[in-house]
Design an enzyme around this catalytic site. Structure first.
Site, short mmCIF file in Angstrom:
data_model
loop_
_atom_site.label_atom_id
_atom_site.label_comp_id
_atom_site.label_asym_id
_atom_site.label_seq_id
_atom_site.Cartn_x
_atom_site.Cartn_y
_atom_site.Cartn_z
N GLN A 149 0.83 -1.21 0.00
CA GLN A 149 0.00 0.00 0.00
C GLN A 149 0.86 1.26 0.00
O GLN A 149 2.07 1.20 0.20
CB GLN A 149 -0.91 -0.02 1.24
CG GLN A 149 -0.15 -0.24 2.55
CD GLN A 149 -0.96 -0.92 3.64
OE1 GLN A 149 -2.17 -0.93 3.61
NE2 GLN A 149 -0.28 -1.50 4.62
N ASP A 205 -7.77 -5.47 13.85
CA ASP A 205 -7.58 -4.04 13.68
C ASP A 205 -7.18 -3.78 12.23
O ASP A 205 -6.01 -3.56 11.91
CB ASP A 205 -6.49 -3.55 14.65
CG ASP A 205 -6.29 -2.04 14.58
OD1 ASP A 205 -7.02 -1.37 13.84
OD2 ASP A 205 -5.37 -1.55 15.27
N1 AG3 Z 1 -7.83 0.89 11.40
C1 AG3 Z 1 -8.55 1.54 10.37
C2 AG3 Z 1 -9.90 2.04 10.67
C3 AG3 Z 1 -10.58 2.44 9.43
C4 AG3 Z 1 -10.43 3.89 9.09
N2 AG3 Z 1 -11.25 4.16 7.95
C5 AG3 Z 1 -11.32 5.34 7.33
N3 AG3 Z 1 -10.68 6.37 7.80
N4 AG3 Z 1 -12.01 5.43 6.24
C6 AG3 Z 1 -7.01 1.77 12.11
C7 AG3 Z 1 -5.68 1.26 12.42
C8 AG3 Z 1 -5.22 1.90 13.67
N5 AG3 Z 1 -4.60 0.97 14.52
#
Ligand code: AG3
Length: 275
Positions: A31, A154
């Site tokens: 990514q 997560d």
């Molecule tokens: N995990 C991502 C949450 C999604 C956010 N989505 C968005 N901004 N469209 C977060 C990782 C942090 N540990």
């Protein structure tokens, strides 16, 4: 000159942040990774143009990701995070008296970048109870049976490398990897922008786990702010679990009363998951 970062929150909605400084950009194997300093929310981690965390509000997401399932379980010894390479969820888990906290992250560049730019989160990696595996979480969980007390997913949004983390097959493997009292939770996006995802995850999880429950938190830098988490539990009912022994946690959002109240859903979310 004014510099702004914009996240396309849906095809028709944009959220922009005034940028003070661009600290790092790179294209990893999986990514695009960027770290910027924003005016209002401080340092921000961005993956594929999507906000993952900011220093100002990361505590909300990470506390709610970790404490709600760990307290539901009651006495977790072995905990796994899938994704979460920044270390924030791991940091919160380590506030509990767990014996081992493992993290499996597909993109080791996220971990490295966090070590450099987000020391307040990546301190977690220095804890002797923490162990990190850099590989695909989907393949990783398949190798475990009856092993983890709590598994926390997560993940990024359900696009690109994270699609498989929202699939029923994966939830079945998680069920198997959990101990008899095991508890699982996944971040399940905004009920406004990802209604179908929430509905589908809820239906998949409840076809596998005896108990399924959704809880929410308000996270200003995620689309729509109102965020959902979906929990699957093998034995303990998350709504009536024993919470008489919550450890003394140093938190800024989570409180023992939120442990219960976060499961109180607005009618429209109940409607989404009951369809
Ligand atoms: N995990 C991502 C949450 C999604 C956010 N989505 C968005 N901004 N469209 C977060 C990782 C942090 N540990």
């Amino acid at each position: 000159m004014e510099l702004w970062f914009t996240e396309l929150q849906s095809k028709s909605i944009k959220m922009s942040y005034r940028v003070k400084d661009v600290l790092h950009t790179e294209k990893t194997k999986y990514q695009n990774l960027a770290i910027i300093e924003t005016e209002h929310f401080g340092r921000m981690l961005i993956l594929d143009d999507v906000v993952q965390l900011t220093m100002k509000d990361e505590f909300i997401y990470h506390e709610m990701m970790a404490h709600v399932p760990l307290v539901t379980h009651g006495n977790p010894e072995r905990v796994l995070v899938i994704g979460g390479g920044d270390g924030g969820t791991l940091r919160e888990i380590l506030k509990h008296p767990v014996k081992e906290a493992h993290l499996v992250e597909i993109d080791e560049r996220v971990i490295e970048a966090s070590k450099k730019f987000f020391p307040a989160l990546s301190v977690a990696f220095e804890d002797p109870r923490a162990k990190v595996f850099c590989e695909d979480g989907i393949a990783y969980v398949k190798r475990f049976k009856n092993y983890y007390d709590v598994i926390i997913v997560d993940s990024t949004d359900p696009v690109g490398p994270a699609v498989g983390l929202f699939a029923k097959e994966f939830y079945k493997d998680i069920y198997e990897a959990l101990t008899d009292k095991g508890v699982f939770v996944a971040q399940t996006e905004s009920p406004f922008y990802y209604e179908d995802l929430l509905k589908n995850v809820y239906s998949a999880v409840s076809s596998i786990f005896p108990h399924t429950a959704v809880y929410t938190a308000t996270i200003p830098t995620y689309p729509g702010s109102l965020w959902t988490f979906t929990m699957g539990s093998k034995q303990i009912d998350p709504l009536t679990s024993d919470i008489s022994n919550i450890p003394d946690l140093d938190t800024k959002y989570y409180t023992p009363s939120i442990q219960r109240s976060c499961f109180n859903l607005p009618a429209f979310i109940n409607e989404i998951i009951s369809k």
